[in-house]
Design an enzyme around this catalytic site. Structure first.
Site, PDB file in Angstrom:
ATOM      1  N   GLU A  98       0.956  -1.208   0.253  1.00 35.04           N
ATOM      2  CA  GLU A  98      -0.110   0.010   0.286  1.00 35.04           C
ATOM      3  C   GLU A  98       0.995   1.295  -0.006  1.00 35.04           C
ATOM      4  OE1 GLU A  98      -3.722  -1.841   2.522  1.00 35.04           O
ATOM      5  OE2 GLU A  98      -2.281  -0.626   3.433  1.00 35.04           O
ATOM      6  N   CYS A 111       3.395   8.552   1.713  1.00 37.78           N
ATOM      7  CA  CYS A 111       3.451   7.351   2.694  1.00 37.78           C
ATOM      8  C   CYS A 111       3.786   6.115   1.920  1.00 37.78           C
ATOM      9  CB  CYS A 111       2.756   7.576   3.456  1.00 37.78           C
ATOM     10  SG  CYS A 111       2.792   6.084   5.182  1.00 37.78           S
ATOM     11  N   CYS A 118       4.105  -6.926   8.393  1.00 36.48           N
ATOM     12  CA  CYS A 118       5.029  -6.405   9.541  1.00 36.48           C
ATOM     13  C   CYS A 118       5.150  -7.538  10.601  1.00 36.48           C
ATOM     14  CB  CYS A 118       4.387  -4.985   9.988  1.00 36.48           C
ATOM     15  SG  CYS A 118       5.445  -4.357  11.176  1.00 36.48           S
ATOM     16  N   CYS A 122       1.975  -4.842  16.695  1.00 37.13           N
ATOM     17  CA  CYS A 122       1.356  -3.497  17.461  1.00 37.13           C
ATOM     18  C   CYS A 122       0.001  -4.096  17.395  1.00 37.13           C
ATOM     19  CB  CYS A 122       1.898  -2.315  16.680  1.00 37.13           C
ATOM     20  SG  CYS A 122       3.555  -2.205  16.940  1.00 37.13           S
ATOM     21  N   CYS A 125      -2.751  -2.186  14.996  1.00 38.62           N
ATOM     22  CA  CYS A 125      -2.437  -2.062  13.534  1.00 38.62           C
ATOM     23  C   CYS A 125      -2.700  -3.098  12.756  1.00 38.62           C
ATOM     24  CB  CYS A 125      -0.849  -1.666  13.603  1.00 38.62           C
ATOM     25  SG  CYS A 125      -0.226  -1.398  11.719  1.00 38.62           S
ATOM     26  N   CYS A 339      -2.810   1.727   7.566  1.00 38.60           N
ATOM     27  CA  CYS A 339      -1.947   1.040   7.058  1.00 38.60           C
ATOM     28  C   CYS A 339      -2.459  -0.230   7.154  1.00 38.60           C
ATOM     29  CB  CYS A 339      -0.440   1.062   7.921  1.00 38.60           C
ATOM     30  SG  CYS A 339       0.240   2.506   7.804  1.00 38.60           S
TER      31      CYS A 339
END
Length: 350
Positions: A98, A111, A118, A122, A125, A339
């Site tokens: 993205e 961005c 990932c 977290c 997220c 995100c």
């Protein structure tokens, strides 16, 4: 995630420095001036395919076709409210990333993602759901910027490496990306117009400071105490806030660049006046800029933003400690702007 994926082993001319490109083409029997032409086509004209490099012989273009990792548009969402564009790009191996293009009064920002998925975990997220599949190459990071400019017809003046992934876990490709993007014979973006976000990997922050690249470092803090931070960010189990801020201060000493702290406000979790007071006492006198971000709701989590009144009360409390605070402008509120959201929705649909 494998330490070195097939994509990172793959030849990609977009990831090459000029001297590497020259050596590579010499090995194919081409003179030095061809490398200058190819580098210009890639980084000054940011073409989307080798076929567009019309000053090259047809035979040479044919030879180079497999040596460029393309980033192709899969889909996009455009905000009716502010013109923010979220792209979903497909890479050569079918993986999706993205990229968000945003318009500000001071220029256009983008961005970009640094990894596919990932591994940082977290809890608030969407990017981390499913873990990290692989690192992006420098060319795939550059490709997001160059593709967005071709597709929008707009020039980019600010780059934020704050999309999917932890940039400092993809360190070598990140540094190569920055040096290529700022190369005087390429796009030549000012290093000071680049921001890199990290959740706080202390040894890598120290390593970054040795590069002496005056980029802005943004720390994803999201909590004023270690105990609270450990409940939402696994990295806090390894590095304390004091250790992390110490590394950030060393970064400032080496580069002269002040730290930005990113703080996602989650209602009932970290957005009370007491949290603001604790954060204010922690950060006062450090010369840190705080960017408050009302959290984007994610279907798979229960984290929600507070009211605008809650956000402004938090901001006002921090300002009592003489801290410079802004509230991130809510761009792309009517699209999957957070995100990982668009990528996950596309994956589920397929």
């Amino acid at each position: 995630m494998n330490e070195l994926s097939d994509s990172e082993n793959r030849i990609d001319i977009l990831s090459m420095y000029p001297e590497e490109l020259e050596d590579y083409l010499k090995g194919m029997g081409y003179p030095s001036f061809r490398a200058k032409q190819v580098f210009s086509w890639l980084h000054e004209k940011y073409v989307g395919s080798v076929d567009e490099m019309t000053s090259l012989p047809k035979e040479m273009r044919q030879q180079l076709k497999d040596d460029m990792c393309y980033v192709e548009e899969e889909m996009r969402q455009t905000s009716r409210e502010d013109g923010t564009v979220k792209f979903l790009f497909k890479m050569h191996d079918g993986q999706m990333i993205e990229t968000v293009f945003m318009k500000y009064h001071h220029g256009n920002s983008i961005c970009i993602s640094s990894q596919c998925g990932c591994a940082m975990g977290c809890r608030f997220c969407a990017s981390t759901i499913g873990g990290c599949i692989r690192n992006l190459t420098a060319g795939e990071m550059l490709g997001q910027i160059y593709s967005a400019m071709r597709l929008t017809g707009e020039r980019i003046s600010n780059v934020v490496v704050m999309g999917t992934g932890e940039p400092l876990q993809n360190y070598d490709n990140l540094i190569r990306f920055i040096r290529l993007l700022t190369h005087e014979k390429g796009y030549n973006l000012s290093v000071r117009n680049i921001t890199v976000s990290t959740c706080g990997i202390v040894p890598m922050i120290d390593r970054l400071s040795e590069e002496k690249l005056p980029i802005t470092l943004a720390l994803s803090l999201h909590a004023p105490t270690d105990s609270l931070r450990r409940t939402i960010m696994p990295v806090a189990n390894k590095y304390s806030i004091d250790e992390t801020l110490g590394a950030c201060e060393r970064y400032f000493d080496k580069t002269g660049r002040r730290l930005t702290v990113e703080y996602s406000l989650m209602h009932g979790i970290n957005d009370s006046v007491n949290d603001a007071d604790t954060l204010g006492r922690l950060l006062r006198g450090r010369g840190i800029h705080v960017n408050l971000i009302p959290v984007n709701p994610v279907n798979e989590t229960d984290f929600k933003p507070g009211t605008p009144e809650d956000v402004h009360l938090f901001k006002n409390t921090l300002e009592k400690y003489k801290i410079n605070v802004t509230i991130r402008r809510g761009l792309g509120a009517d699209i999957d702007a957070a995100c990982g959201q668009l990528r996950r929705r596309r994956t589920r649909d397929n």
